[in-house]
Scaffold this motif. Structure first.
Motif, PDB file in Angstrom:
ATOM      1  N   GLY A  57    -108.796  79.713  -6.476  1.00  0.00           N
ATOM      2  CA  GLY A  57    -109.591  79.229  -5.346  1.00  0.00           C
ATOM      3  C   GLY A  57    -109.589  77.715  -5.269  1.00  0.00           C
ATOM      4  O   GLY A  57    -109.489  77.132  -4.190  1.00  0.00           O
ATOM      5  N   ALA A  58    -109.669  77.047  -6.420  1.00  0.00           N
ATOM      6  CA  ALA A  58    -109.661  75.582  -6.441  1.00  0.00           C
ATOM      7  C   ALA A  58    -108.303  75.057  -5.986  1.00  0.00           C
ATOM      8  O   ALA A  58    -108.226  74.067  -5.247  1.00  0.00           O
ATOM      9  CB  ALA A  58    -109.984  75.071  -7.841  1.00  0.00           C
ATOM     10  N   ALA A  59    -107.231  75.732  -6.411  1.00  0.00           N
ATOM     11  CA  ALA A  59    -105.891  75.311  -5.993  1.00  0.00           C
ATOM     12  C   ALA A  59    -105.725  75.474  -4.487  1.00  0.00           C
ATOM     13  O   ALA A  59    -105.152  74.616  -3.815  1.00  0.00           O
ATOM     14  CB  ALA A  59    -104.828  76.114  -6.746  1.00  0.00           C
ATOM     15  N   GLY A  60    -106.248  76.567  -3.949  1.00  0.00           N
ATOM     16  CA  GLY A  60    -106.175  76.796  -2.505  1.00  0.00           C
ATOM     17  C   GLY A  60    -106.963  75.754  -1.733  1.00  0.00           C
ATOM     18  O   GLY A  60    -106.507  75.250  -0.702  1.00  0.00           O
ATOM     19  N   ALA A  61    -108.144  75.413  -2.236  1.00  0.00           N
ATOM     20  CA  ALA A  61    -108.970  74.400  -1.573  1.00  0.00           C
ATOM     21  C   ALA A  61    -108.284  73.039  -1.639  1.00  0.00           C
ATOM     22  O   ALA A  61    -108.304  72.279  -0.667  1.00  0.00           O
ATOM     23  CB  ALA A  61    -110.348  74.335  -2.223  1.00  0.00           C
ATOM     24  N   ALA A  62    -107.670  72.739  -2.788  1.00  0.00           N
ATOM     25  CA  ALA A  62    -106.962  71.458  -2.914  1.00  0.00           C
ATOM     26  C   ALA A  62    -105.799  71.397  -1.941  1.00  0.00           C
ATOM     27  O   ALA A  62    -105.562  70.365  -1.301  1.00  0.00           O
ATOM     28  CB  ALA A  62    -106.474  71.273  -4.359  1.00  0.00           C
ATOM     29  N   TYR A  63    -105.061  72.480  -1.807  1.00  0.00           N
ATOM     30  CA  TYR A  63    -103.957  72.513  -0.856  1.00  0.00           C
ATOM     31  C   TYR A  63    -104.472  72.356   0.568  1.00  0.00           C
ATOM     32  O   TYR A  63    -103.914  71.594   1.356  1.00  0.00           O
ATOM     33  CB  TYR A  63    -103.165  73.825  -0.986  1.00  0.00           C
ATOM     34  N   MET A  64    -105.537  73.073   0.907  1.00  0.00           N
ATOM     35  CA  MET A  64    -106.084  73.002   2.271  1.00  0.00           C
ATOM     36  C   MET A  64    -106.510  71.574   2.605  1.00  0.00           C
ATOM     37  O   MET A  64    -106.387  71.141   3.748  1.00  0.00           O
ATOM     38  CB  MET A  64    -107.283  73.947   2.414  1.00  0.00           C
ATOM     39  N   ALA A  65    -107.007  70.837   1.625  1.00  0.00           N
ATOM     40  CA  ALA A  65    -107.455  69.465   1.868  1.00  0.00           C
ATOM     41  C   ALA A  65    -106.297  68.550   2.252  1.00  0.00           C
ATOM     42  O   ALA A  65    -106.510  67.500   2.847  1.00  0.00           O
ATOM     43  CB  ALA A  65    -108.174  68.917   0.632  1.00  0.00           C
ATOM     44  N   THR A  66    -105.063  68.952   1.945  1.00  0.00           N
ATOM     45  CA  THR A  66    -103.897  68.125   2.278  1.00  0.00           C
ATOM     46  C   THR A  66    -103.318  68.466   3.650  1.00  0.00           C
ATOM     47  O   THR A  66    -102.403  67.790   4.105  1.00  0.00           O
ATOM     48  CB  THR A  66    -102.787  68.302   1.227  1.00  0.00           C
ATOM     49  N   THR A  67    -103.847  69.486   4.312  1.00  0.00           N
ATOM     50  CA  THR A  67    -103.286  69.901   5.602  1.00  0.00           C
ATOM     51  C   THR A  67    -104.045  69.245   6.752  1.00  0.00           C
ATOM     52  O   THR A  67    -105.188  68.821   6.611  1.00  0.00           O
ATOM     53  CB  THR A  67    -103.348  71.438   5.750  1.00  0.00           C
ATOM     54  N   GLY A 100    -105.652  69.432  10.708  1.00  0.00           N
ATOM     55  CA  GLY A 100    -106.363  70.420  11.505  1.00  0.00           C
ATOM     56  C   GLY A 100    -107.766  70.680  10.977  1.00  0.00           C
ATOM     57  O   GLY A 100    -108.257  70.028  10.052  1.00  0.00           O
ATOM     58  N   LYS A 101    -108.424  71.707  11.590  1.00  0.00           N
ATOM     59  CA  LYS A 101    -109.826  72.012  11.288  1.00  0.00           C
ATOM     60  C   LYS A 101    -110.010  72.501   9.847  1.00  0.00           C
ATOM     61  O   LYS A 101    -110.968  72.129   9.178  1.00  0.00           O
ATOM     62  CB  LYS A 101    -110.360  73.051  12.270  1.00  0.00           C
ATOM     63  N   LYS A 102    -109.084  73.322   9.376  1.00  0.00           N
ATOM     64  CA  LYS A 102    -109.214  73.846   8.013  1.00  0.00           C
ATOM     65  C   LYS A 102    -109.076  72.718   6.990  1.00  0.00           C
ATOM     66  O   LYS A 102    -109.822  72.661   6.006  1.00  0.00           O
ATOM     67  CB  LYS A 102    -108.175  74.929   7.755  1.00  0.00           C
ATOM     68  N   GLY A 103    -108.156  71.815   7.200  1.00  0.00           N
ATOM     69  CA  GLY A 103    -107.981  70.690   6.289  1.00  0.00           C
ATOM     70  C   GLY A 103    -109.189  69.776   6.290  1.00  0.00           C
ATOM     71  O   GLY A 103    -109.643  69.316   5.233  1.00  0.00           O
ATOM     72  N   GLU A 104    -109.730  69.500   7.496  1.00  0.00           N
ATOM     73  CA  GLU A 104    -110.913  68.645   7.591  1.00  0.00           C
ATOM     74  C   GLU A 104    -112.116  69.315   6.925  1.00  0.00           C
ATOM     75  O   GLU A 104    -112.902  68.666   6.233  1.00  0.00           O
ATOM     76  CB  GLU A 104    -111.225  68.312   9.050  1.00  0.00           C
ATOM     77  N   ALA A 105    -112.258  70.629   7.108  1.00  0.00           N
ATOM     78  CA  ALA A 105    -113.361  71.354   6.472  1.00  0.00           C
ATOM     79  C   ALA A 105    -113.248  71.285   4.952  1.00  0.00           C
ATOM     80  O   ALA A 105    -114.241  71.069   4.243  1.00  0.00           O
ATOM     81  CB  ALA A 105    -113.374  72.806   6.939  1.00  0.00           C
TER      82      ALA A 105
END
Length: 147
Positions: A2-12, A14-19
């Motif tokens: 879950g932490a790895a997924g959140a870290a990846y999302m933070a690099t994208t 759009g809305k998911k990355g900003e969240a």
């Protein structure tokens, strides 16, 4: 994961990355506020001291009143009395024999065909079973290899 997924999302983008980035900033702020409160109010030090004080008071009570020693002696005495009672009255033997008898009865009842007369068990002498009647088992059919 879950932490790895959140870290990846933070690099994208759009809305998911900003969240994800916003959640990360909020988590960091919360950690920093907790750390500052602990430094200001010495929360962990006080909690550690309180816990240590409780343990020390418990040890002092035990030393004064011999609580552990008395509890251990009482438990040992109860065990010895139960052991003596069992040796005199064969409680475990009686329980074991009762369980064995019950399981044997259950096995016999389950082995009996639904339409068998009372007292007959599947494979028994009344049903023509050679093993129960004291004879050898019949050979396997010719189309099956021996086991």
């Amino acid at each position: 994961a879950g932490a790895a997924g959140a870290a990846y999302m933070a690099t994208t983008d759009g809305k998911k990355g900003e969240a994800a980035r916003s959640l990360g900033r909020g988590t960091n702020e919360l950690f920093d506020k907790g750390k500052a409160a602990n430094e200001e109010h010495q929360i962990t030090s006080k909690a550690t001291a309180a816990g240590t004080g409780v343990v020390q008071r418990a040890k002092a009570l035990d030393e004064e009143h011999k609580i552990v020693e008395k509890t251990t002696a009482a438990a040992k005495g109860a065990y010895e009395k139960a052991l003596s009672f069992n040796q005199k009255n064969d409680v475990t033997g009686k329980v074991g024999r009762g369980l064995l008898s019950g399981f044997n009865s259950l096995t016999g009842a389950l082995a009996k065909p639904a339409n068998a007369p009372a007292g007959a068990a599947a494979g028994g002498a009344a049903a023509g079973g050679a093993a129960a009647a004291g004879g050898a088992l019949p050979p396997p059919p010719a189309d099956e290899p021996p086991k």
